[in-house]
Write a protein that holds these residues in place. Structure first.
Motif, PDB file in Angstrom:
ATOM      1  N   GLU A   1       0.817  -1.200   0.000  1.00  0.00           N
ATOM      2  CA  GLU A   1       0.000   0.000   0.000  1.00  0.00           C
ATOM      3  C   GLU A   1       0.854   1.254   0.000  1.00  0.00           C
ATOM      4  O   GLU A   1       1.909   1.313   0.628  1.00  0.00           O
ATOM      5  N   VAL A   2       0.366   2.239  -0.763  1.00  0.00           N
ATOM      6  CA  VAL A   2       0.927   3.578  -0.712  1.00  0.00           C
ATOM      7  C   VAL A   2      -0.125   4.456  -0.032  1.00  0.00           C
ATOM      8  O   VAL A   2      -1.279   4.460  -0.450  1.00  0.00           O
ATOM      9  N   THR A   3       0.275   5.122   1.025  1.00  0.00           N
ATOM     10  CA  THR A   3      -0.676   5.967   1.751  1.00  0.00           C
ATOM     11  C   THR A   3      -0.356   7.433   1.512  1.00  0.00           C
ATOM     12  O   THR A   3       0.814   7.808   1.344  1.00  0.00           O
ATOM     13  N   GLN A   4      -1.404   8.248   1.500  1.00  0.00           N
ATOM     14  CA  GLN A   4      -1.230   9.685   1.301  1.00  0.00           C
ATOM     15  C   GLN A   4      -2.092  10.441   2.308  1.00  0.00           C
ATOM     16  O   GLN A   4      -3.229  10.044   2.575  1.00  0.00           O
ATOM     17  N   THR A   5      -1.534  11.514   2.819  1.00  0.00           N
ATOM     18  CA  THR A   5      -2.302  12.409   3.687  1.00  0.00           C
ATOM     19  C   THR A   5      -2.022  13.850   3.303  1.00  0.00           C
ATOM     20  O   THR A   5      -0.910  14.170   2.840  1.00  0.00           O
ATOM     21  N   PRO A   6      -2.995  14.730   3.461  1.00  0.00           N
ATOM     22  CA  PRO A   6      -4.392  14.443   3.804  1.00  0.00           C
ATOM     23  C   PRO A   6      -5.151  13.926   2.579  1.00  0.00           C
ATOM     24  O   PRO A   6      -4.630  13.945   1.466  1.00  0.00           O
ATOM     25  N   LYS A   7      -6.387  13.486   2.776  1.00  0.00           N
ATOM     26  CA  LYS A   7      -7.211  13.050   1.648  1.00  0.00           C
ATOM     27  C   LYS A   7      -7.741  14.249   0.881  1.00  0.00           C
ATOM     28  O   LYS A   7      -7.895  14.206  -0.345  1.00  0.00           O
ATOM     29  N   HIS A   8      -8.083  15.285   1.621  1.00  0.00           N
ATOM     30  CA  HIS A   8      -8.602  16.511   1.018  1.00  0.00           C
ATOM     31  C   HIS A   8      -7.862  17.689   1.639  1.00  0.00           C
ATOM     32  O   HIS A   8      -7.525  17.662   2.823  1.00  0.00           O
ATOM     33  N   LEU A   9      -7.641  18.723   0.842  1.00  0.00           N
ATOM     34  CA  LEU A   9      -6.977  19.922   1.338  1.00  0.00           C
ATOM     35  C   LEU A   9      -7.534  21.129   0.606  1.00  0.00           C
ATOM     36  O   LEU A   9      -7.595  21.147  -0.628  1.00  0.00           O
ATOM     37  N   VAL A  10      -7.957  22.125   1.392  1.00  0.00           N
ATOM     38  CA  VAL A  10      -8.391  23.393   0.814  1.00  0.00           C
ATOM     39  C   VAL A  10      -7.421  24.453   1.323  1.00  0.00           C
ATOM     40  O   VAL A  10      -7.162  24.536   2.523  1.00  0.00           O
ATOM     41  N   MET A  11      -6.859  25.242   0.426  1.00  0.00           N
ATOM     42  CA  MET A  11      -5.899  26.248   0.846  1.00  0.00           C
ATOM     43  C   MET A  11      -6.058  27.527   0.038  1.00  0.00           C
ATOM     44  O   MET A  11      -6.523  27.492  -1.122  1.00  0.00           O
ATOM     45  N   GLY A  12      -5.662  28.633   0.664  1.00  0.00           N
ATOM     46  CA  GLY A  12      -5.668  29.908  -0.027  1.00  0.00           C
ATOM     47  C   GLY A  12      -4.371  30.101  -0.781  1.00  0.00           C
ATOM     48  O   GLY A  12      -3.405  29.345  -0.603  1.00  0.00           O
ATOM     49  N   MET A  13      -4.339  31.096  -1.625  1.00  0.00           N
ATOM     50  CA  MET A  13      -3.179  31.300  -2.488  1.00  0.00           C
ATOM     51  C   MET A  13      -1.940  31.734  -1.711  1.00  0.00           C
ATOM     52  O   MET A  13      -0.823  31.617  -2.204  1.00  0.00           O
ATOM     53  N   THR A  14      -2.127  32.212  -0.481  1.00  0.00           N
ATOM     54  CA  THR A  14      -0.962  32.648   0.288  1.00  0.00           C
ATOM     55  C   THR A  14      -0.499  31.598   1.300  1.00  0.00           C
ATOM     56  O   THR A  14       0.495  31.787   1.987  1.00  0.00           O
ATOM     57  N   ASN A  15      -1.224  30.496   1.390  1.00  0.00           N
ATOM     58  CA  ASN A  15      -0.889  29.467   2.379  1.00  0.00           C
ATOM     59  C   ASN A  15       0.337  28.670   1.968  1.00  0.00           C
ATOM     60  O   ASN A  15       0.687  28.585   0.784  1.00  0.00           O
TER      61      ASN A  15
ATOM     62  N   LEU B   1       1.922  17.971   1.282  1.00  0.00           N
ATOM     63  CA  LEU B   1       1.296  16.672   1.052  1.00  0.00           C
ATOM     64  C   LEU B   1       2.318  15.596   1.418  1.00  0.00           C
ATOM     65  O   LEU B   1       3.514  15.760   1.162  1.00  0.00           O
ATOM     66  N   LYS B   2       1.807  14.508   2.010  1.00  0.00           N
ATOM     67  CA  LYS B   2       2.714  13.448   2.449  1.00  0.00           C
ATOM     68  C   LYS B   2       2.347  12.125   1.791  1.00  0.00           C
ATOM     69  O   LYS B   2       1.174  11.824   1.560  1.00  0.00           O
ATOM     70  N   CYS B   3       3.372  11.322   1.537  1.00  0.00           N
ATOM     71  CA  CYS B   3       3.207  10.024   0.901  1.00  0.00           C
ATOM     72  C   CYS B   3       4.152   9.045   1.595  1.00  0.00           C
ATOM     73  O   CYS B   3       5.298   9.403   1.921  1.00  0.00           O
ATOM     74  N   GLU B   4       3.682   7.815   1.802  1.00  0.00           N
ATOM     75  CA  GLU B   4       4.505   6.823   2.492  1.00  0.00           C
ATOM     76  C   GLU B   4       4.281   5.440   1.883  1.00  0.00           C
ATOM     77  O   GLU B   4       3.159   5.086   1.514  1.00  0.00           O
ATOM     78  N   GLN B   5       5.368   4.678   1.762  1.00  0.00           N
ATOM     79  CA  GLN B   5       5.265   3.282   1.317  1.00  0.00           C
ATOM     80  C   GLN B   5       6.287   2.456   2.089  1.00  0.00           C
ATOM     81  O   GLN B   5       7.376   2.942   2.401  1.00  0.00           O
ATOM     82  N   HIS B   6       5.915   1.210   2.376  1.00  0.00           N
ATOM     83  CA  HIS B   6       6.795   0.311   3.122  1.00  0.00           C
ATOM     84  C   HIS B   6       7.023  -0.974   2.343  1.00  0.00           C
ATOM     85  O   HIS B   6       7.078  -2.060   2.918  1.00  0.00           O
ATOM     86  N   MET B   7       7.115  -0.834   1.008  1.00  0.00           N
ATOM     87  CA  MET B   7       7.352  -1.993   0.159  1.00  0.00           C
ATOM     88  C   MET B   7       8.823  -2.114  -0.217  1.00  0.00           C
ATOM     89  O   MET B   7       9.188  -2.975  -1.015  1.00  0.00           O
TER      90      MET B   7
ATOM     91  N   PRO C   1       9.345  19.305  -4.059  1.00  0.00           N
ATOM     92  CA  PRO C   1       9.336  17.954  -3.500  1.00  0.00           C
ATOM     93  C   PRO C   1      10.470  17.752  -2.512  1.00  0.00           C
ATOM     94  O   PRO C   1      11.479  18.463  -2.527  1.00  0.00           O
ATOM     95  N   GLU C   2      10.280  16.748  -1.667  1.00  0.00           N
ATOM     96  CA  GLU C   2      11.315  16.398  -0.695  1.00  0.00           C
ATOM     97  C   GLU C   2      11.201  14.918  -0.394  1.00  0.00           C
ATOM     98  O   GLU C   2      10.088  14.399  -0.252  1.00  0.00           O
ATOM     99  N   CYS C   3      12.335  14.239  -0.305  1.00  0.00           N
ATOM    100  CA  CYS C   3      12.328  12.817   0.017  1.00  0.00           C
ATOM    101  C   CYS C   3      13.206  12.593   1.246  1.00  0.00           C
ATOM    102  O   CYS C   3      14.411  12.384   1.115  1.00  0.00           O
ATOM    103  N   PRO C   4      12.631  12.657   2.453  1.00  0.00           N
ATOM    104  CA  PRO C   4      13.440  12.574   3.681  1.00  0.00           C
ATOM    105  C   PRO C   4      14.115  11.218   3.879  1.00  0.00           C
ATOM    106  O   PRO C   4      15.194  11.151   4.461  1.00  0.00           O
ATOM    107  N   ASN C   5      13.460  10.155   3.419  1.00  0.00           N
ATOM    108  CA  ASN C   5      14.066   8.818   3.483  1.00  0.00           C
ATOM    109  C   ASN C   5      13.408   7.928   2.437  1.00  0.00           C
ATOM    110  O   ASN C   5      12.517   8.378   1.706  1.00  0.00           O
ATOM    111  N   SER C   6      13.810   6.685   2.397  1.00  0.00           N
ATOM    112  CA  SER C   6      13.359   5.815   1.291  1.00  0.00           C
ATOM    113  C   SER C   6      11.871   5.487   1.355  1.00  0.00           C
ATOM    114  O   SER C   6      11.320   4.989   0.396  1.00  0.00           O
ATOM    115  N   SER C   7      11.208   5.777   2.480  1.00  0.00           N
ATOM    116  CA  SER C   7       9.789   5.436   2.603  1.00  0.00           C
ATOM    117  C   SER C   7       8.869   6.633   2.444  1.00  0.00           C
ATOM    118  O   SER C   7       7.667   6.467   2.293  1.00  0.00           O
ATOM    119  N   LEU C   8       9.418   7.820   2.525  1.00  0.00           N
ATOM    120  CA  LEU C   8       8.591   9.023   2.585  1.00  0.00           C
ATOM    121  C   LEU C   8       8.854   9.945   1.407  1.00  0.00           C
ATOM    122  O   LEU C   8       9.999  10.104   0.977  1.00  0.00           O
TER     123      LEU C   8
END
Lengths: 111, 114
Positions: free
Chosen positions: B3-17, B21-27, B66-73
């Protein structure tokens, strides 16, 4: 660049067989994938072809002809849950591999 | 775990925010991807990471970082976005960048920019 062409929409009846075609033009062809995507969900992998011929996986089969730049996905014994978008994706190698998706074929299965 | 998980599922933001987004896999996959998908369009590749290094940037505007802090994230930092950036953002992973293995997709983050 790549040019991938699929029909926009298809309709079929439950229990029937449907064939979704995909034609492509690319340099450095390195494989073709079929994905299924239900509305609002992630694409899920269905099949992969890199050599000419037919790959069969249960109710789903995929065919590839590299000389013709042509593939099809065959769905048998259609079920209502097969209503989804079917994406043809071509991988080409240009120093690295990237996957380019076609626009997808929306399949509607009716009772 | 396939499984590849992502958070959040929904995001509403203004143009100045600023948001992420986060993504994780443990395969144990060493290639991870960000795609953008607009309604009724196919996914479009944005970035590819291979062994935690950025290997492909498909001419994406700098307001996406983008940013890849480690091999799972895998993260996607968002800043000063435009309303036309509203889309489904999909993360995917595969065993290696240049292998025959399929890409596994996460469920996506549906982003709305006001």
């Amino acid at each position: 660049g790549q040019n991938i062409d699929q029909p926009t929409e298809m309709t079929a009846t439950e229990g029937a067989i449907v064939q979704i075609n995909c034609t492509y033009q690319t340099s450095g062809f390195n494989g073709l994938f079929w994905y299924q995507q239900h509305a609002g969900e992630a694409p899920t992998f269905l099949s992969y072809n890199v050599l000419d011929g037919l790959e069969e996986k249960g109710r789903f089969s995929s065919f590839l002809s590299r000389s013709k730049g042509y593939s099809y996905l065959l769905l048998k014994e259609l079920q209502m849950k097969d209503s989804a978008s079917y994406l043809c994706a071509v991988r080409d190698y240009r120093g690295y591999s990237t996957l380019t998706f076609g626009k997808g074929t929306m399949l509607l299965v009716s009772p | 775990d396939t499984e590849v998980t992502q958070t959040p599922k929904h995001l509403v933001m203004g143009m100045t925010n600023k948001k992420s987004l986060k993504c994780e896999q443990h395969m144990g996959h060493r290639a991870m991807y960000w795609y953008k998908q607009k309604a009724k369009k196919p996914p479009e590749l944005m970035f590819v990471y291979s062994y935690e290094k950025l290997s492909i940037n498909e001419s994406v505007p700098s307001r996406f970082s983008p940013e890849c802090p480690n091999s799972s994230l895998l993260n996607l930092h968002l800043h000063a976005l435009q309303p036309e950036d509203s889309a489904l953002y999909l993360c995917a992973s595969s065993q290696y960048r240049d292998s025959n293995n399929e890409q596994f997709f996460g469920p996506g983050t549906r982003l709305t920019v006001l």
